[in-house]
Design an enzyme around this catalytic site. Sequence first.
Site, PDB file in Angstrom:
ATOM      1  N   ARG A   1       0.363  14.506  13.424  1.00  0.00           N
ATOM      2  CA  ARG A   1       0.498  13.692  12.119  1.00  0.00           C
ATOM      3  C   ARG A   1       0.692  14.861  11.212  1.00  0.00           C
ATOM      4  O   ARG A   1      -0.396  14.711  10.220  1.00  0.00           O
ATOM      5  CB  ARG A   1       0.257  12.409  11.303  1.00  0.00           C
TER       6      ARG A   1
ATOM      7  N   LYS B   1       0.794  -1.991   0.355  1.00  0.00           N
ATOM      8  CA  LYS B   1      -0.544  -0.319  -0.484  1.00  0.00           C
ATOM      9  C   LYS B   1       0.963   1.120  -0.127  1.00  0.00           C
ATOM     10  O   LYS B   1       1.298   2.156  -0.519  1.00  0.00           O
ATOM     11  CB  LYS B   1      -1.042  -0.009   0.971  1.00  0.00           C
ATOM     12  N   ASN B   2       1.920   1.545   0.405  1.00  0.00           N
ATOM     13  CA  ASN B   2       2.613   2.623   0.795  1.00  0.00           C
ATOM     14  C   ASN B   2       3.203   2.668  -0.056  1.00  0.00           C
ATOM     15  O   ASN B   2       4.546   3.919  -0.170  1.00  0.00           O
ATOM     16  CB  ASN B   2       3.520   2.259   1.748  1.00  0.00           C
TER      17      ASN B   2
ATOM     18  N   ARG C   1      -4.767   9.767   3.539  1.00  0.00           N
ATOM     19  CA  ARG C   1      -4.073  10.200   4.066  1.00  0.00           C
ATOM     20  C   ARG C   1      -2.906  10.454   2.829  1.00  0.00           C
ATOM     21  O   ARG C   1      -1.896  11.518   2.502  1.00  0.00           O
ATOM     22  CB  ARG C   1      -3.307  10.113   5.519  1.00  0.00           C
TER      23      ARG C   1
ATOM     24  N   ILE D   1       6.289   6.680  17.467  1.00  0.00           N
ATOM     25  CA  ILE D   1       5.553   7.615  15.780  1.00  0.00           C
ATOM     26  C   ILE D   1       4.523   7.850  16.612  1.00  0.00           C
ATOM     27  O   ILE D   1       4.943   9.080  16.287  1.00  0.00           O
ATOM     28  CB  ILE D   1       5.783   6.434  15.519  1.00  0.00           C
TER      29      ILE D   1
ATOM     30  N   ARG E   1      -9.057  -0.301   3.938  1.00  0.00           N
ATOM     31  CA  ARG E   1      -8.155   0.971   3.818  1.00  0.00           C
ATOM     32  C   ARG E   1      -6.572  -0.042   3.734  1.00  0.00           C
ATOM     33  O   ARG E   1      -5.806   0.430   2.565  1.00  0.00           O
ATOM     34  CB  ARG E   1      -8.103   1.678   5.168  1.00  0.00           C
TER      35      ARG E   1
ATOM     36  N   CYS F   1      -6.031   7.529   9.213  1.00  0.00           N
ATOM     37  CA  CYS F   1      -6.708   7.403  10.027  1.00  0.00           C
ATOM     38  C   CYS F   1      -6.402   8.410  11.204  1.00  0.00           C
ATOM     39  O   CYS F   1      -5.169   9.288  11.270  1.00  0.00           O
ATOM     40  CB  CYS F   1      -5.599   5.942  10.926  1.00  0.00           C
TER      41      CYS F   1
ATOM     42  N   ASP G   1       3.429   1.041  11.922  1.00  0.00           N
ATOM     43  CA  ASP G   1       2.328  -0.377  11.860  1.00  0.00           C
ATOM     44  C   ASP G   1       1.670  -1.687  12.248  1.00  0.00           C
ATOM     45  O   ASP G   1       1.099  -2.274  12.320  1.00  0.00           O
ATOM     46  CB  ASP G   1       1.723  -0.378   9.889  1.00  0.00           C
TER      47      ASP G   1
END
Length: 429
Positions: free
Chosen positions: A126, A24-25, A97, A332, A402, A121, A310
């Site tokens: 952030r 995903k990232n 995001r 984080i 998501r 989220c 995560d």
Amino acid sequence: MPPIRYRVQANGPLRGTAVIQGAKNAALPMIGAALLASSGQTVLRNVPTITDVANAVELARAVGAHVEHHPADRLLIIDASTVTSPLLPGDLTRRFRGSVLFLSSLLYRCGEVIYEGAGGCNLGTRGLDWHYRGLVRLGARIEEKAGTIHITLGATAAADLYLDTPSHTGTENLMIAAATTPGRTVIENAALEPEVVDVARFLTAMGAHIDGAGTGRITVEGVDQLHATDYTVMPDRIDAGVLCMAAGITGGTVQLVGGDVLDAFGVARHKLEQMGVTLRPEGAVTTASRLGDLHPINIITDTHPGFATDLQPPLMALATQASGTSYIRERIHDARYALASELTKLGASIVIEGERATVIGATELRGDTVTAHDLRTGVSLILAGLVAHGETVIENGRMIERGHADLVARLRALGAHISREELPDTTRP
């Protein structure tokens, strides 16, 4: 969209083969970066079928790109030659995001971008300041009015950039921006995540000149233009980590297919093995298994190669079944402990003190109705449900979708008792 509910029941150890989805990232910044190509068609393969990707596709179409999405084939075809609109509308950007990853491309293509805010989220502070500050250093002008960011392209020039924290989205956005900025841009304190490296490789395949990805200092030599390309997204290390923990929490054996992901795990690989989860790579297949008891663990989340934030919530679920007390320190995201109260409803013993969580195991979990407050909380509750007595019902299940594709089908293939329900949409008349 109608609400989604997941139902999970324990059914013993999971066994079998599961395919790791695309990352995903990595996929989200690649979709944004693909808009840099003013001609041709970019083909993205191994794209995960998740709602964040669906939202990114809708956003790309909203600014004028022609996108063919083939979810069954995990394929995207993006023709960005028709991009004309600088507006990133809030009804789309607030869904995820990753919408911030469209800023640099639209700024280059349209000379301006109007951004109506990011969603995703709720994970505390952030901020997106480093994205904006970096763009200003490269020559952009920024004006904010009533929650809308208006960025215009000024006299662009390369610059030495520094990130206060090694944000992976910040690093990716600045690489995208610097790729077409004249001169030599240096990004210091850059993120080391494997997804950043994959995005750099994608940009390089488009014609960018990038050195140092995967280190704290990235150098980008700007080029006049980038071209369309054909690229395969790397496997998702977070998805793979969750599947490893599913094997661990149930005491099963799962073969993960889709690429060697263990190097991408960083510290998480060693922490899982310390807990008693065996990880064995064999080419493109990684076998995760657990035969004995789970051992308690101490972790501190950090940027890569530290323990990924995560993976902290699913590890918390795993720690509830460890024989002893585990200690977790979240460095984080300051709102990453939403899972603790939901696990407590299932019978877990967890104490939160500031950024530290103490998990006292092993506890016998009992099914109940819980809520997926965010993506990682939701998938972690599924892990807990795999060992809880009775039925675990997880509300707000769309959060899970998501970031994880076809999770019900993949877990069922391993022997899990899990189902997905669409509920009536009470918001419609």
